[in-house]
Design an enzyme around this catalytic site. Structure first.
Site, PDB file in Angstrom:
ATOM      1  N   LYS A 135      -2.171  -1.577  -3.608  1.00  0.00           N
ATOM      2  CA  LYS A 135      -3.021  -0.181  -3.749  1.00  0.00           C
ATOM      3  C   LYS A 135      -1.980   0.810  -4.064  1.00  0.00           C
ATOM      4  O   LYS A 135      -0.864   1.101  -3.065  1.00  0.00           O
ATOM      5  CB  LYS A 135      -3.699  -0.395  -2.362  1.00  0.00           C
ATOM      6  CG  LYS A 135      -4.690   0.943  -2.236  1.00  0.00           C
ATOM      7  CD  LYS A 135      -5.402   1.027  -1.000  1.00  0.00           C
ATOM      8  CE  LYS A 135      -6.430   2.180  -0.781  1.00  0.00           C
ATOM      9  NZ  LYS A 135      -7.086   2.343   0.520  1.00  0.00           N
ATOM     10  N   LYS A 178       1.045  10.102   5.799  1.00  0.00           N
ATOM     11  CA  LYS A 178       1.037   8.504   6.192  1.00  0.00           C
ATOM     12  C   LYS A 178       2.599   8.125   5.584  1.00  0.00           C
ATOM     13  O   LYS A 178       2.664   6.404   5.627  1.00  0.00           O
ATOM     14  CB  LYS A 178      -0.018   7.846   5.797  1.00  0.00           C
ATOM     15  CG  LYS A 178      -1.441   8.413   6.404  1.00  0.00           C
ATOM     16  CD  LYS A 178      -2.617   7.545   6.013  1.00  0.00           C
ATOM     17  CE  LYS A 178      -3.709   8.208   6.869  1.00  0.00           C
ATOM     18  NZ  LYS A 178      -5.013   7.198   6.301  1.00  0.00           N
ATOM     19  N   SER A 228     -10.184   5.208  -5.188  1.00  0.00           N
ATOM     20  CA  SER A 228     -10.974   6.338  -5.443  1.00  0.00           C
ATOM     21  C   SER A 228     -10.510   7.270  -6.667  1.00  0.00           C
ATOM     22  O   SER A 228     -11.355   7.836  -7.446  1.00  0.00           O
ATOM     23  CB  SER A 228     -11.300   7.174  -4.100  1.00  0.00           C
ATOM     24  OG  SER A 228     -10.316   7.661  -3.639  1.00  0.00           O
ATOM     25  N   GLU A 275       7.546  -6.695   1.760  1.00  0.00           N
ATOM     26  CA  GLU A 275       6.240  -6.855   2.473  1.00  0.00           C
ATOM     27  C   GLU A 275       5.700  -8.058   2.264  1.00  0.00           C
ATOM     28  O   GLU A 275       4.952  -8.879   2.880  1.00  0.00           O
ATOM     29  CB  GLU A 275       5.634  -5.676   1.991  1.00  0.00           C
ATOM     30  CG  GLU A 275       6.051  -4.386   2.445  1.00  0.00           C
ATOM     31  CD  GLU A 275       5.759  -4.155   3.929  1.00  0.00           C
ATOM     32  OE1 GLU A 275       5.179  -4.689   4.798  1.00  0.00           O
ATOM     33  OE2 GLU A 275       6.382  -2.908   4.415  1.00  0.00           O
ATOM     34  N   LYS A 292       0.873  -1.146  -0.218  1.00  0.00           N
ATOM     35  CA  LYS A 292       0.138   0.032  -0.006  1.00  0.00           C
ATOM     36  C   LYS A 292       0.865   1.112   0.110  1.00  0.00           C
ATOM     37  O   LYS A 292       1.768   1.402   0.929  1.00  0.00           O
ATOM     38  CB  LYS A 292      -0.921  -0.053   1.266  1.00  0.00           C
ATOM     39  CG  LYS A 292      -2.030   1.080   1.213  1.00  0.00           C
ATOM     40  CD  LYS A 292      -2.674   1.227   2.516  1.00  0.00           C
ATOM     41  CE  LYS A 292      -3.746   2.385   2.488  1.00  0.00           C
ATOM     42  NZ  LYS A 292      -4.689   2.236   3.623  1.00  0.00           N
TER      43      LYS A 292
END
Length: 426
Positions: free
Chosen positions: A347, A316, A373, A332, A294
């Site tokens: 993502k 973030k 989105s 990851e 992500k």
């Protein structure tokens, strides 16, 4: 012998057309001939192919052996002539054909050929439908995401799920808009067994027992700071303490009936801890879809408006991945595999096709892609402005995610795309 098919020069004022109702294609005993007057200018010199007017020749009741014997004796049935070679436009240069051993265009020559050799397919079963829910009774439109709503969990949500199931989409993922009064720095509402998400899961499972429900495991919808984890006074996101909260959240969701819990927080070690917590509570059959890669992306903006979950300060980037990094995704992925993840998710989606392909090639686990989105809203905006064909771009983008290696796609287009696919089959 009269022929059912022949070339007639267009210089003649009329031509004879044979009615094949009685013509059997093996003998010359034609019983009916009609003449059609077709005035044609003598300057039009194109060939005209006249075909049998009623399609199939009449059967004579002969055996296979009799048919073969007739052909061997020279009584060959009529068939359409060799079609004329298409004419190139005036001015086309006359050249020698290229001496090519292979012409890949041959395998793209027609819709039937292209369909036969299509390497990637897509169906409604590949879609997971993200749905926003809130405590209200009415559905509230999301300005930055045309066609998307915060759905009333007792009314609009059930209607939207029914529409999705009707076109073959039977997997959803829930994202809650949590009242501000319930948010705090440690996100305790995330594991309230009577909170919005657990209540919604129980309602959906009561109505649709076979519905596959994915849940989001992260603190940002519940945090007064808007971050995915607990924030220390110096701004550091506390990893292990956050994982403790996430485990309680995942167990609460599993207890309500979730099929797949999906940690999207990007804390280190959370997959293994959640797996252990689920197993300890008897939820060995609840799957984990880890947000493995992500990225700290700018494509998330409309989503954060939908949930009112923007960080109150900072960004973030200390826990989500750097968009410039490729190999880090392998680190990851290996950790998530070792800790017990069942599905690996990338993502955003379309800007990160290389990462989807990397994980597909390196991992035996199913790969998910999240068409986020921002991707959705750009396609919608381009369609409204008539800059692109929204439907075609929608389907192409989803096919690209599948081609890159995604087994499932989280997409706000799930209902629209599945409806398109169903209509194509009719």
């Amino acid at each position: 012998m009269a022929s059912t098919l022949f070339n007639a020069s267009c210089s003649f004022p009329s031509i004879k057309v044979i009615d094949c109702k009685s013509h059997v294609g093996l003998r010359s005993n034609v019983s009916q001939v009609r003449v059609a007057s077709l005035p044609i200018a003598t300057s039009q010199r194109r060939s005209l192919v006249v075909r049998a007017s009623n399609g199939h020749a009449k059967k004579l009741g002969r055996s296979d052996a009799e048919c073969e014997a007739a052909v061997a004796a020279g009584d060959v049935p009529e068939a359409p002539p060799v079609p004329p070679k298409p004419v190139a436009p005036a001015g086309t240069p006359v050249i020698q054909p290229l001496n090519l051993n292979r012409r890949p265009r041959r395998n793209r020559a027609s819709p039937a050929v292209r369909a036969a050799f299509q390497e990637t397919d897509i169906s409604p079963a590949n879609f997971v439908y993200p749905l926003f829910i809130h405590e209200g009774e009415e559905d509230t439109p999301i300005g930055a995401m045309p066609g998307c709503y915060r759905l009333g969990w007792r009314h609009g949500l059930l209607q939207e799920v029914a529409k999705a199931r009707a076109v073959g989409v039977n997997s959803i993922v829930l994202f809650p808009k949590v009242p501000e009064a319930l948010k705090n720095p440690t996100g305790d509402e995330a594991y309230n067994d009577n909170g919005l998400v657990p209540r919604t899961i129980r309602l959906l499972k009561d109505k649709y027992p076979d519905l596959i429900i994915y849940t989001d495991v992260a603190l940002d919808p519940y945090s007064s700071d808007g971050h995915d984890g607990i924030v220390r006074e110096d701004g550091v996101i506390m990893n292990d303490e956050t994982v403790h909260q996430l485990c309680k959240q995942a167990v609460s969701q599993a207890r309500a009936g979730a099929d797949v819990v999906s940690p999207s927080d990007m804390m280190d070690g959370r997959v293994g801890a959640i797996r252990a917590a689920l197993d300890a509570e008897g939820f060995q059959n609840v799957s984990i879809m880890s947000y493995t890669a992500k990225y700290a992306s700018s494509f998330y903006g409309p989503f954060r408006e939908a949930l009112d979950s923007n960080p109150r300060f900072g960004d973030k980037k200390t826990y989500q991945m750097n968009p410039a990094n490729y190999r880090e995704a392998l680190i990851e992925a290996r950790e998530d595999e070792a800790e017990g993840a069942d599905i690996l998710l990338v993502k955003p989606g379309l800007p990160y096709l290389d990462i989807i392909r990397l994980l597909r090639d390196k991992s035996p686990l199913p790969i998910a892609a999240y068409q986020v989105s921002g991707e959705y809203s750009m396609i919608k905006a381009g369609g409204v402005l008539k800059m692109i064909d929204e439907e075609k771009v929608m389907m192409e983008s989803l096919m690209c995610l599948r081609r890159a290696g995604a087994d499932i796609i989280l997409t706000y287009f799930a209902l629209q795309a599945a409806t398109y696919l169903c209509n194509q089959k009719r």
